[in-house]
Design an enzyme around this catalytic site. Structure first.
Site, PDB file in Angstrom:
ATOM      1  N   CYS A  52     -32.899  -5.747 -21.327  1.00 17.51           N
ATOM      2  CA  CYS A  52     -32.671  -6.527 -22.552  1.00 17.51           C
ATOM      3  C   CYS A  52     -33.532  -7.783 -22.559  1.00 17.51           C
ATOM      4  O   CYS A  52     -34.732  -7.683 -22.793  1.00 17.51           O
ATOM      5  CB  CYS A  52     -31.184  -6.836 -22.711  1.00 17.51           C
ATOM      6  SG  CYS A  52     -30.753  -7.412 -24.359  1.00 17.51           S
TER       7      CYS A  52
ATOM      8  N   HIS B 137     -28.212  -2.072 -21.252  1.00 21.66           N
ATOM      9  CA  HIS B 137     -27.639  -2.733 -20.071  1.00 21.66           C
ATOM     10  C   HIS B 137     -26.945  -1.745 -19.142  1.00 21.66           C
ATOM     11  O   HIS B 137     -25.720  -1.627 -19.175  1.00 21.66           O
ATOM     12  CB  HIS B 137     -26.605  -3.764 -20.514  1.00 21.66           C
ATOM     13  CG  HIS B 137     -27.157  -4.923 -21.261  1.00 21.66           C
ATOM     14  ND1 HIS B 137     -27.657  -6.040 -20.645  1.00 21.66           N
ATOM     15  CD2 HIS B 137     -27.294  -5.144 -22.589  1.00 21.66           C
ATOM     16  CE1 HIS B 137     -28.070  -6.905 -21.546  1.00 21.66           C
ATOM     17  NE2 HIS B 137     -27.872  -6.386 -22.749  1.00 21.66           N
TER      18      HIS B 137
ATOM     19  N   GLU C 254     -26.230  -2.156 -16.213  1.00 19.74           N
ATOM     20  CA  GLU C 254     -25.354  -2.902 -15.297  1.00 19.74           C
ATOM     21  C   GLU C 254     -23.942  -3.078 -15.855  1.00 19.74           C
ATOM     22  O   GLU C 254     -23.037  -3.470 -15.134  1.00 19.74           O
ATOM     23  CB  GLU C 254     -25.977  -4.273 -14.962  1.00 19.74           C
ATOM     24  CG  GLU C 254     -25.923  -5.327 -16.072  1.00 19.74           C
ATOM     25  CD  GLU C 254     -26.990  -5.163 -17.160  1.00 19.74           C
ATOM     26  OE1 GLU C 254     -27.703  -4.134 -17.167  1.00 19.74           O
ATOM     27  OE2 GLU C 254     -27.095  -6.077 -18.005  1.00 19.74           O
TER      28      GLU C 254
END
Lengths: 303, 202
Positions: B82, B181, B183
């Site tokens: 991002c 994302h 994560e």
């Protein structure tokens, strides 16, 4: 390119992960209250991760008195236009129509805030009903968990906004984190008891006990006026810091904004905090909490 | 490369802890990178999600931008998510006037291309190099890649608001970037690909 596109399901907006994920992106940063597009630019230039668009900073809301409400959409649009970083805005506790309005304006985060005059003395907004994520204030863990149960994607300490006095934010951060630590020591039957005491759903209480932290980011707000205040909140466990009146009620807002961003990042490095604290000019004039009557305290608003 | 590489996470701002958690789960040693010394000591680097304008300003202020560029030029593997994708882009559209990037990937990235937060979304996306199961990708005020140079491999795309395909995952040598994302999910496949790049296996 169209043939190359390969997402395999319909896009899902406003999911819990998308809302909480947005909150995660704001970590390790500073969110600044701004009342004009010019202030929003100063905040962005100083490295703010987001701005809170409002008509009056809390210190002025305190001074002016009367009912404090959602800002004029023109004013919010002006700030949305002025900056490329996320824009937040406040609604009154329980005022779900103000929230519908802000969502339609395209703000990135809504603060259901005790700084404005509450619109409902029994219920907060059902935040699951919205696509836009919400942040809510809390003074203790029970309040934080009730807000999360209602769909809040971020919790902030309430502190006592507009005072320039960090003592209440400290109290709330210590209370929330102290209670989280205590949950970690409890066995199963005790967790049921804790849920009852906290007046929060058992499932969330159990989740927090297991995680050792809230399931959403925990930020701090309410009385931060100096770089050292911001670093204090970070050392007490806040992942980011909201600064309201502290910046634009000070002598040199641009420098103070910059200094608070640096202190928030290097919160464990006293040498950096010392350096950025030098010659900052006047901080906002603070208010001692014992000068405020019960009705002048915002932290008690919310249930 | 050692079996347990040291991977830094640029800690100027954003969701640093989430990346650290996934990388540690894959057996990497992780360090938060805030200084040039820390940067010099890592085998690879993750630039997390967050606000790219904030990250860019802080990188300039703390003298990290030029060292980052040097490491990228010298071949250090870097993965950006991002805001991190924007930091790795040679060209940015829709940024602030003074926004500087590390660069390294020959691509033009449009900031906040998918819209504001109310348009943020999750969707299943097929990503080359991590198997055929779609990746549950979370897009938050996400950028997309408007165009890439000849040396860049496109790893994944999604239909944009106008239904045209939009590139959301790319790789150029040891540099990798995604608009979304990974994560924020429990699926470690994209990070595993990056760890393999750092180990020299990919």
């Amino acid at each position: 390119m169209a043939t190359n596109a390969s997402n395999t399901s319909d896009n899902a907006v406003g999911t819990q992960r998308v809302k909480r994920g947005m909150a995660e992106q704001l970590k390790n940063g500073v969110i600044m209250d701004v009342v004009t597009p010019e202030q929003a630019k100063i905040a962005e230039d100083a490295g703010a991760v987001a701005v809170m668009a409002l008509e009056r900073v809390p210190a002025d809301i305190r001074k002016d008195g009367g009912v404090a409400r959602m800002s004029d959409p023109d004013m919010i649009d002006g700030i949305v236009e002025a900056v490329s970083i996320p824009v937040m805005a406040k609604v009154r506790i329980g005022h779900f129509v103000e929230a519908q309005v802000l969502e339609s304006l395209g703000v990135d985060f809504i603060d259901e805030s005790e700084v404005l005059t509450p619109a409902d003395e029994a219920y907060h907004i059902d935040k699951w009903a919205f696509t836009v994520p919400f942040v809510c204030g809390a003074t203790n863990l029970g309040e934080a968990l009730r807000r999360i149960a209602e769909g809040a994607a971020m919790i902030r300490s309430k502190g006592e906004a507009g005072t320039g006095n960090v003592v209440e934010a400290t109290r709330h951060m210590r209370s929330i984190n102290g209670e989280i630590k205590r949950l970690g020591t409890l066995d199963e039957p005790e967790l049921f008891g804790a849920a009852k005491e906290l007046r929060a759903p058992y499932e969330i209480v159990k989740e927090v006990a297991g995680l050792g932290k809230l399931p959403v980011p925990l930020f701090s707000a309410g009385g931060v006026a100096t770089p050292a205040d911001a670093a204090l909140m970070r050392q007490l466990g806040a992942q980011s810091v909201f600064v309201g009146s502290g910046i634009f009620k000070s002598g040199d807002p641009a420098r103070r904004a910059d200094a608070i961003v640096q202190a928030t990042l290097h919160y464990e490095d006293p040498a950096v905090i010392a350096r950025v604290s030098r010659g900052l000019g006047e901080a906002m004039v603070g208010i001692n909490l014992d000068e405020l009557s019960e009705s002048e305290r915002y932290a008690g608003r919310g249930w | 490369m050692t079996a347990r590489p040291t991977i830094g996470v640029l800690a100027l701002q954003g969701d640093v802890a989430e990346h650290t958690h996934v990388l540690e789960g894959l057996g990497a040693h992780t360090v938060k990178v805030l200084s040039v010394d820390q940067l010099d000591a890592v085998d690879g680097l993750v630039v997390p999600g967050g606000e790219s304008t904030t990250m860019s300003k802080l990188a300039v202020r703390y003298g990290l931008l030029d060292p980052l560029r040097k490491h990228v030029a010298a071949g250090m593997p870097v993965y950006g998510t991002c805001a991190g994708m924007i930091m790795l882009a040679d060209r940015v559209l829709g940024g602030t006037a003074d926004q500087q990037t590390v660069g390294g990937i020959d691509m033009t990235v449009r900031r906040n291309a998918f819209g504001r937060q109310t348009e943020s979304f999750e969707a299943g996306v097929r990503i080359d190099g991590i198997g055929t199961d779609p990746f549950d990708a979370v897009f938050i005020r996400a950028p997309w890649v408007e165009s890439v140079g000849p040396g860049v491999t496109v790893l994944g795309s999604v239909p944009g608001p106008d239904e045209a395909g939009r590139i959301v995952a790319v790789r150029q040598g040891g540099l990798m970037a995604t608009s979304f994302h990974p994560e924020l999910t429990d699926d470690a496949r994209v990070h595993r690909l990056f760890v393999d790049i750092v180990k020299g296996l990919e």
